[in-house]
Design a protein around this motif. Structure first.
Motif, short mmCIF file in Angstrom:
data_model
loop_
_atom_site.label_atom_id
_atom_site.label_comp_id
_atom_site.label_asym_id
_atom_site.label_seq_id
_atom_site.Cartn_x
_atom_site.Cartn_y
_atom_site.Cartn_z
N SER A 9 0.87 -1.18 0.00
CA SER A 9 0.00 0.00 0.00
C SER A 9 0.90 1.22 0.00
O SER A 9 1.80 1.33 0.84
CB SER A 9 -0.88 0.02 1.25
OG SER A 9 -1.87 -0.98 1.17
N ILE A 10 0.67 2.12 -0.96
CA ILE A 10 1.48 3.33 -1.05
C ILE A 10 0.60 4.55 -1.31
O ILE A 10 -0.53 4.42 -1.80
CB ILE A 10 2.58 3.23 -2.13
CG1 ILE A 10 1.98 3.08 -3.53
CG2 ILE A 10 3.56 2.12 -1.83
CD1 ILE A 10 3.00 3.22 -4.66
N THR A 11 1.14 5.71 -0.99
CA THR A 11 0.48 6.98 -1.30
C THR A 11 0.95 7.44 -2.68
O THR A 11 1.87 6.86 -3.27
CB THR A 11 0.86 8.04 -0.26
OG1 THR A 11 2.26 8.29 -0.35
CG2 THR A 11 0.50 7.60 1.15
N LEU A 12 0.36 8.51 -3.18
CA LEU A 12 0.81 9.05 -4.48
C LEU A 12 2.25 9.51 -4.44
O LEU A 12 2.94 9.48 -5.46
CB LEU A 12 -0.10 10.21 -4.91
CG LEU A 12 -1.49 9.81 -5.37
CD1 LEU A 12 -2.32 11.06 -5.66
CD2 LEU A 12 -1.44 8.92 -6.60
N ASP A 13 2.74 9.91 -3.25
CA ASP A 13 4.15 10.30 -3.15
C ASP A 13 5.04 9.15 -2.68
O ASP A 13 6.17 9.37 -2.27
CB ASP A 13 4.33 11.57 -2.30
CG ASP A 13 3.72 11.50 -0.92
OD1 ASP A 13 2.86 10.63 -0.66
OD2 ASP A 13 4.11 12.32 -0.07
N GLY A 14 4.54 7.92 -2.78
CA GLY A 14 5.36 6.74 -2.55
C GLY A 14 5.54 6.29 -1.12
O GLY A 14 6.28 5.36 -0.85
N VAL A 152 -2.26 1.91 -4.84
CA VAL A 152 -1.93 3.33 -4.85
C VAL A 152 -3.15 4.11 -4.35
O VAL A 152 -4.21 4.10 -4.98
CB VAL A 152 -1.52 3.81 -6.26
CG1 VAL A 152 -1.11 5.27 -6.21
CG2 VAL A 152 -0.39 2.93 -6.81
N HIS A 153 -2.97 4.75 -3.20
CA HIS A 153 -4.05 5.48 -2.55
C HIS A 153 -4.04 6.96 -2.96
O HIS A 153 -2.96 7.55 -3.06
CB HIS A 153 -3.93 5.35 -1.03
CG HIS A 153 -4.16 3.97 -0.53
ND1 HIS A 153 -3.29 2.92 -0.80
CD2 HIS A 153 -5.16 3.45 0.20
CE1 HIS A 153 -3.76 1.82 -0.24
NE2 HIS A 153 -4.90 2.12 0.38
N PRO A 154 -5.22 7.57 -3.15
CA PRO A 154 -5.28 8.96 -3.59
C PRO A 154 -5.05 9.93 -2.43
O PRO A 154 -5.95 10.65 -1.99
CB PRO A 154 -6.71 9.07 -4.15
CG PRO A 154 -7.50 8.10 -3.33
CD PRO A 154 -6.56 6.97 -3.05
N ILE A 155 -3.81 9.94 -1.95
CA ILE A 155 -3.43 10.81 -0.84
C ILE A 155 -1.94 11.12 -0.95
O ILE A 155 -1.16 10.26 -1.39
CB ILE A 155 -3.77 10.15 0.52
CG1 ILE A 155 -3.51 11.11 1.69
CG2 ILE A 155 -3.04 8.84 0.70
CD1 ILE A 155 -4.02 10.60 3.03
N VAL A 156 -1.56 12.32 -0.59
CA VAL A 156 -0.16 12.73 -0.53
C VAL A 156 0.12 13.09 0.92
O VAL A 156 -0.56 13.94 1.50
CB VAL A 156 0.12 13.94 -1.45
CG1 VAL A 156 1.54 14.45 -1.27
CG2 VAL A 156 -0.14 13.57 -2.91
N LEU A 157 1.11 12.43 1.53
CA LEU A 157 1.43 12.69 2.94
C LEU A 157 2.59 13.66 3.12
O LEU A 157 2.67 14.35 4.12
CB LEU A 157 1.76 11.38 3.66
CG LEU A 157 0.61 10.38 3.76
CD1 LEU A 157 1.08 9.10 4.45
CD2 LEU A 157 -0.58 10.98 4.48
N GLY A 158 3.52 13.69 2.17
CA GLY A 158 4.62 14.64 2.27
C GLY A 158 5.76 14.20 3.16
O GLY A 158 6.82 14.82 3.16
N ILE A 161 8.42 6.98 5.29
CA ILE A 161 9.30 6.07 4.58
C ILE A 161 8.65 5.68 3.26
O ILE A 161 7.50 5.26 3.22
CB ILE A 161 9.60 4.83 5.44
CG1 ILE A 161 10.32 5.23 6.73
CG2 ILE A 161 10.44 3.82 4.65
CD1 ILE A 161 10.46 4.12 7.75
N ARG A 162 9.42 5.84 2.19
CA ARG A 162 8.91 5.53 0.86
C ARG A 162 9.31 4.12 0.43
O ARG A 162 10.31 3.59 0.90
CB ARG A 162 9.43 6.58 -0.13
CG ARG A 162 8.71 7.91 0.08
CD ARG A 162 9.35 9.07 -0.65
NE ARG A 162 8.53 10.25 -0.62
CZ ARG A 162 8.30 11.00 0.47
NH1 ARG A 162 8.83 10.67 1.62
NH2 ARG A 162 7.55 12.07 0.40
N LEU A 163 8.53 3.57 -0.47
CA LEU A 163 8.80 2.22 -0.95
C LEU A 163 10.15 2.14 -1.65
O LEU A 163 10.95 1.26 -1.36
CB LEU A 163 7.68 1.75 -1.89
CG LEU A 163 7.88 0.38 -2.53
CD1 LEU A 163 8.05 -0.70 -1.47
CD2 LEU A 163 6.71 0.05 -3.45
#
Length: 193
Positions: A9-14, A152-158, A161-163
């Motif tokens: 599971s990842i955000t739009l910013d990875g 890929v979830h429709p959210i950006v956390l900013g 830890i990225r994938l």
């Protein structure tokens, strides 16, 4: 020889850190734990459950093994994954030789790239990794991951830890894409060899 697929599971910013809960992984002061929960849906569960019967086993890093497997094995029944996780062979890549607490679990003690390369040669079928970011990054860099299922979830956390971090280029081929009513896009990708 096994094929290894990482399901993440990842955000739009990875960001992949702590999708399921605030206490899951607060490293680095991460304050967004549980970010994936508002996007959960029956559609997502159905799509993710499709390949469970083809899985020869599951591979984890120790932290994810203890949290995720422990959660599903202690969750009230019926739950969608308890029986599957209990019965499915589980391999845990770890530098620690501490005993594993859950059934059908085998420790791969030592350096992950070496132990997983041996496992891949010894097992036939599909091995699935859930979470386990450090493990995935090291196996990705070594070319030991054959495919990805990315939610890929429709959210950006900013932050978080990225994938994927810095590393070698890897070209992937899209095998399938599904989008749920909550906006989660599930991408099934294979590594181009």
């Amino acid at each position: 020889m096994a094929s290894i697929t990482a399901t993440e599971s990842i955000t739009l910013d990875g960001v992949m850190q702590a999708p399921a809960g605030a206490e899951e992984d607060p490293r680095g002061g991460f304050a967004h734990g549980g970010w994936a929960l508002p996007f959960a849906s029956e559609e997502q569960m159905a799509i993710m459950g499709e390949g469970m019967g083809e899985t020869a086993g599951m591979l984890f890093g120790r932290r994810t093994y203890e949290q995720l497997v422990g959660h599903w094995l202690s969750a009230p029944e019926p739950n969608p994954f308890g029986g599957f996780i209990r019965q499915t062979p589980k391999w845990v890549a770890s530098r620690s030789d501490a005993p594993l607490e859950h059934p059908a679990s085998t420790l791969l003690h030592g350096e992950a790239v070496e132990t997983v390369a041996r496992l891949r040669d010894e097992v036939d079928g599909a091995i699935t990794i859930l979470g386990s970011g450090e493990l995935v990054r090291s196996l990705h860099e070594a070319g030991l991951i054959d495919g990805y299922v990315l939610l890929v979830h429709p959210i950006v956390l900013g932050s978080g830890i990225r994938l994927f971090g810095e590393g070698q280029r890897r070209d992937l081929e899209l095998e399938r894409a599904d989008t749920t009513s909550t906006g989660v896009t599930i991408l099934q990708l294979s590594l181009r060899r």
